[in-house]
Scaffold this active site. Structure first.
Site: not given
Ligand code: NAD
Length: 247
Positions: A37, A122, A133, A215
């Site tokens: 996100f 989630h 149904c 992260n």
């Molecule tokens: P977020 O997008 O808010 O944060 C992701 C974090 O991961 C960021 O801070 C980023 O800097 C870090 N990041 C990105 N790539 C990385 C890597 N390779 N290694 C280490 N860090 C990395 O995501 P969130 O905190 O999970 O919250 C967002 C919501 O979005 C959640 O509820 C989730 O369910 C949903 N979501 C899920 C998916 C999925 O299922 N893959 C994808 C998009 C969003």
């Protein structure tokens, strides 16, 4: 990523062996090609506000737009494969270091990687269910229907279906209470790839004596963490496995 940080995380895992649980977010799956996100530039939030489109309000008030967006964003995710980060967490569980994974992700990649205890707070993309149904059927069927009609319908009763994911505005599922209990039984939470900004899942990082964070960007919990590693999840967790002689 400094060797000393990797060593500190390995030592923390060893000291809390069997009493640790991982908490993952969308960042662990970016290396599998699934956008998160909030990453600058590539995160979905740069294009469109998921709170507006992936909400209960949108599902009921604008179902065609909801499904169009949902299929575009999450359709490709069904074919994604786990990466080194998911595989490392499965190995840490198999070796008894962590008891399971609490994930905010809906992509099912922890199970594909071999993790056995996964709390999907989630929901997940595997199924949809009929709101009339109650019949449950595969997401792939709903997405196939969308190629022919604007909203998928139950093939039994014609009712409207919804994905088995937690949308903005939904109640949290039973898996969340189970995740809270798992954190209460643990002395360490290992956060991987989460901005820790989505409530209430982020609260789990604040309910533990020991906290480790992997992260790419800073999180609101960094100040209370024992260790913070700012590298990519795959490389970092692979290095931790080597340090623990599990690679
Ligand atoms: P977020 O997008 O808010 O944060 C992701 C974090 O991961 C960021 O801070 C980023 O800097 C870090 N990041 C990105 N790539 C990385 C890597 N390779 N290694 C280490 N860090 C990395 O995501 P969130 O905190 O999970 O919250 C967002 C919501 O979005 C959640 O509820 C989730 O369910 C949903 N979501 C899920 C998916 C999925 O299922 N893959 C994808 C998009 C969003």
């Amino acid at each position: 990523m400094a060797d000393t940080d990797v060593r500190s995380l390995a030592e923390l895992l060893a000291a809390n062996k069997g009493h640790a649980v991982a908490l993952t977010g969308a960042g662990i799956s970016t290396e599998s090609g699934i956008p998160d996100f909030r990453s600058p530039g590539t995160g979905l939030w740069n294009r469109i506000d998921p709170m507006e489109y992936l909400s209960v309000d949108a599902l009921y008030a604008r179902p065609e737009t909801f499904w169009q967006y949902f299929a575009e964003v999450f359709g490709p995710t069904l074919a994604a494969q786990p990466n080194a980060g998911h595989l490392a967490l499965a190995k840490l569980e198999a070796a008894g270091f962590i008891t399971g994974v609490i994930t905010q992700n809906i992509d099912g990649l922890h199970q594909k990687a071999g993790s056995r205890t996964v709390y999907e707070v989630h929901g997940h993309l595997r199924t949809v269910h009929c709101q009339s149904c109650g019949r449950t059927y595969p997401m792939s069927e709903a997405l196939a229907q969308l190629k022919k009609e604007p909203i998928p319908h139950c093939s039994e009763c014609g009712g409207r279906v919804r994905p088995d994911v937690v949308l903005f505005g939904d109640m949290m599922p039973a898996a969340f209470s189970q995740a809270v209990a798992a954190v209460e039984r643990s002395s360490l939470v290992l956060v991987v790839g989460s901005s820790l900004t989505v409530s209430p899942a982020n609260s789990l990082a604040f309910q533990t004596p020991h906290l480790a964070i992997v992260n790419r960007e800073p999180t609101p919990a960094d100040g209370r963490a024992d260790v913070v590693l700012s590298g990519g999840a795959g490389d970092t967790l692979s290095a931790v496995l080597r340090e623990l002689n599990l690679a």
